[in-house]
Design an enzyme around this catalytic site. Structure first.
Site, PDB file in Angstrom:
ATOM      1  N   CYS A 108       0.812  -1.230   0.000  1.00  0.00           N
ATOM      2  CA  CYS A 108       0.000   0.000   0.000  1.00  0.00           C
ATOM      3  C   CYS A 108       0.836   1.267   0.000  1.00  0.00           C
ATOM      4  O   CYS A 108       0.305   2.350  -0.238  1.00  0.00           O
ATOM      5  CB  CYS A 108      -0.948   0.017   1.194  1.00  0.00           C
ATOM      6  SG  CYS A 108      -2.179  -1.291   1.161  1.00  0.00           S
ATOM      7  N   HIS A 350      -9.462   2.880  -2.449  1.00  0.00           N
ATOM      8  CA  HIS A 350      -8.074   2.514  -2.160  1.00  0.00           C
ATOM      9  C   HIS A 350      -7.532   1.597  -3.250  1.00  0.00           C
ATOM     10  O   HIS A 350      -7.612   0.378  -3.145  1.00  0.00           O
ATOM     11  CB  HIS A 350      -8.037   1.833  -0.791  1.00  0.00           C
ATOM     12  CG  HIS A 350      -6.682   1.445  -0.301  1.00  0.00           C
ATOM     13  ND1 HIS A 350      -5.503   1.901  -0.862  1.00  0.00           N
ATOM     14  CD2 HIS A 350      -6.320   0.639   0.738  1.00  0.00           C
ATOM     15  CE1 HIS A 350      -4.476   1.388  -0.202  1.00  0.00           C
ATOM     16  NE2 HIS A 350      -4.949   0.623   0.771  1.00  0.00           N
TER      17      HIS A 350
END
Length: 398
Positions: A108, A350
């Site tokens: 991430c 996301h």
């Protein structure tokens, strides 16, 4: 425009090193996996962003661009098809066969790590512009298998270490820190309301690149911003506090920036974000969601700054519980207006490998496009699966 030399030694007449500067920042709209951008592969997501950055750079710095070609394209990506998507996207974007590409996987934090890598190359002395960012198409990610047995993800840690998935880890973190569902829901609603208000004011318009007929972030303004709708979400785990409302949506999207030597941006009189310091740290793999906290504190210390000096934070909001835990550890309240001031990943989505770069694009809009004065400080950060954190400190230069 002012510039702050990173190092200078008048006795030995060592060269002055000027911080790399981001002079353009763009992203695609972000769509939930399986929806608006479902058929768009990683190279097709990234290529329009690369082209837009190239155009922006030519418009802002025509002379510098003509004499300083793009040296590299560095993109973060987590779950793509392999084959170096950065290089494939660079060719598809028409940057020329002489422009190479590199793909970074720091989960991430990949998009932010890619930007740091590109800036570090410039700081090391290769004074050519670079495009950096991240891209993720969760919709087209291939099914992976070992001996024919499919698996959802590769291990974040080896046998003998904790290796929770990020959702499971966020639930454990909420329990360990005593973060209630009500508090998580309130933070998630804040993010959604801020994003809806920002979209209504056109705050995203200048950074967005239309793609495949999608011009706006898919989730912004969704009904989950309504308190009654938020309360109807069921817990993801029995007896838990995480829900689909206070967790991000897995998404598709791409984001990138154009990074140039500070001297070139100064000569052209172009405003931007100078990278002052960064940090990439490790933490307990059992609680990976807190990784952004030590990374932020270390990056600020390296920049000679403190929390109070920061005007804008962009922290990847994978989960409300995880973001709240990070804020607690750096001494910031849940409702601090500096944090994700136009909403974050809880509202927008996301796209794993792109989200760190989306954070930098958002900082660019919040600070540079909005006219923040020289010297204004912004921080971008992400927590990373396996127990890591990445953060970068930027300063507005004009």
């Amino acid at each position: 425009m002012s510039a702050d030399p990173v190092s200078a030694d008048p006795v030995s007449a060592a060269p002055v090193i000027v911080a790399p500067v981001i002079v353009a920042a763009r992203r695609t709209p972000i769509a939930t996996r399986g929806r608006g951008l479902a058929g768009v592969t990683v190279d097709r997501l990234a290529a329009p962003v690369l082209r837009a950055l190239l155009r922006d750079g030519m418009d802002a710095m025509p002379a510098a661009h003509a004499s300083t070609p793009i040296a590299d394209v560095v993109l973060g990506n987590c779950m793509g098809p392999g084959g170096n998507p950065a290089r494939v996207a660079a060719l598809l974007a028409g940057l020329g066969q002489e422009v190479p590409g590199a793909t970074v996987d720091r989960q991430c934090g990949s998009g932010l790590a890619a930007i740091v890598d590109a800036a570090t190359a410039i700081r090391a002395g290769d004074e050519r512009a670079r495009i950096a960012g991240g891209v993720e198409s969760a919709s087209t990610a291939p099914v992976r298998s070992i001996d024919g047995v499919p698996y959802d993800r590769a291990p974040f840690a080896p046998t003998g270490f904790p290796d929770p998935g990020m959702t499971e880890a966020a639930e454990h973190l909420a329990a360990a820190d005593g973060i209630s569902r009500e508090r998580q829901d309130a933070y998630a609603m804040r993010s959604r309301r801020l994003a809806a208000a920002a979209a209504a004011r056109g705050r995203f318009d200048a950074e967005l690149v239309d793609l495949e007929g999608v011009a706006l972030d898919e989730l912004v303004g969704a009904s989950a911003a309504d308190e009654r709708a938020m309360a109807r979400f069921r817990p993801l785990f029995d007896g838990g506090t995480l829900t689909g409302g206070n967790s991000c949506r897995v998404s598709d999207g791409a984001a990138g920036v154009l990074v140039v030597p500070g001297g070139a941006s100064i000569a052209a009189g172009v405003p931007g974000l100078a990278l002052r310091a960064h940090a990439i740290v490790g933490c307990d793999p059992a609680l990976p969601g807190v990784g952004a906290a030590p990374a932020i504190l270390e990056a600020l210390a390296r920049a000679g700054r403190g929390i109070a000096d920061v005007t804008a934070f962009e922290i990847v909001e994978a989960f409300a519980a995880q973001t709240i835990a990070v804020l607690e550890r750096i001494g910031i309240a849940d409702d601090d207006e500096r944090v994700c001031g136009d909403g974050g990943a809880l509202a927008i989505g996301h796209p794993w490998g792109a989200s760190g770069a989306v954070a930098v694009v958002r900082l660019f809009s919040r600070l540079v496009r909005s006219g923040a004065p020289t010297g204004t400080i912004g921080v971008a950060a992400a927590s990373v699966g396996g127990g890591m954190g990445v953060a970068a400190v930027f300063e507005v230069v004009r």
